[in-house]
Design a protein around this motif. Structure first.
Motif, PDB file in Angstrom:
ATOM      1  N   GLU A  74      -3.056  -8.533   7.093  1.00 48.84           N
ATOM      2  CA  GLU A  74      -3.355  -8.829   5.697  1.00 48.84           C
ATOM      3  C   GLU A  74      -4.851  -8.714   5.423  1.00 48.84           C
ATOM      4  OE1 GLU A  74      -1.411 -10.863   7.623  1.00 48.84           O
ATOM      5  OE2 GLU A  74       0.491 -10.186   6.784  1.00 48.84           O
ATOM      6  N   LYS A  77      -5.690  -5.029   5.291  1.00 48.87           N
ATOM      7  CA  LYS A  77      -5.143  -4.421   4.067  1.00 48.87           C
ATOM      8  C   LYS A  77      -5.982  -4.813   2.855  1.00 48.87           C
ATOM      9  CE  LYS A  77      -0.393  -4.196   5.714  1.00 48.87           C
ATOM     10  NZ  LYS A  77       0.951  -4.807   5.616  1.00 48.87           N
ATOM     11  N   LYS A  81      -8.039  -2.245   0.446  1.00 46.12           N
ATOM     12  CA  LYS A  81      -7.846  -2.229  -1.006  1.00 46.12           C
ATOM     13  C   LYS A  81      -9.180  -2.423  -1.733  1.00 46.12           C
ATOM     14  CE  LYS A  81      -5.257  -4.511  -4.681  1.00 46.12           C
ATOM     15  NZ  LYS A  81      -4.326  -5.568  -5.046  1.00 46.12           N
ATOM     16  N   MET A 113      -5.637   0.902  11.204  1.00 51.60           N
ATOM     17  CA  MET A 113      -5.572   0.581   9.782  1.00 51.60           C
ATOM     18  C   MET A 113      -6.779   1.092   8.996  1.00 51.60           C
ATOM     19  SD  MET A 113      -3.739  -3.139   9.898  1.00 51.60           S
ATOM     20  CE  MET A 113      -3.287  -3.103   8.167  1.00 51.60           C
TER      21      MET A 113
END
Length: 134
Positions: A74, A77, A81, A113
């Motif tokens: 999380e 991510k 973003k 990621m």
């Protein structure tokens, strides 16, 4: 946070050196013990550094995950973003905005990621020994 950027900008100018590459730290875990701006404030600070601090070169975003790595995906991510949003506002290509995420215990996942920088000091030098607080 703009006060810190302004101070750093002045000091780099005073030293007469080329612009200093800097990352904006984003507190993606929401922990009070972590520094950095809230994800919602990342655009404002990145914009200030890029447009208002001529002696600083905005190079990207960074984060430090939770100590137990329970929220790592999380956190990563969220920073990914933030980069998308920052680049859109600043008119930058995403490859020009680096992501510094991942440390010794989670750097493999961070690279998968999208991380472009990892901090792996403990892997190289061994675990830190923190002084006991009194």
């Amino acid at each position: 946070m703009t006060d810190v950027a302004n101070y750093l900008d002045r000091e780099v100018s005073r030293l007469g050196r080329p612009p200093l590459k800097v990352f904006v730290q984003v507190n993606t875990s929401g922990e009070a013990s972590k520094s950095g701006v809230e994800p919602s404030d990342s655009i404002e600070l990145a914009k200030h550094v890029k447009l208002g601090c001529p002696n600083l070169e905005f190079s990207g975003l960074m984060t430090i995950g939770m100590p137990d790595y329970s929220s790592t995906p999380e956190n990563f991510k969220t920073l990914f973003k933030c980069r998308t949003e920052v680049c859109k506002v600043l008119g930058m290509a995403e490859f020009q905005c680096e992501l510094s995420m991942g440390m010794s215990n989670d750097f493999e996942q961070a690279i998968k990621m999208g991380s472009t920088n990892v901090r792996i000091g403990s892997t190289i030098f061994g675990p830190r020994e923190y002084p006991k607080r009194q």
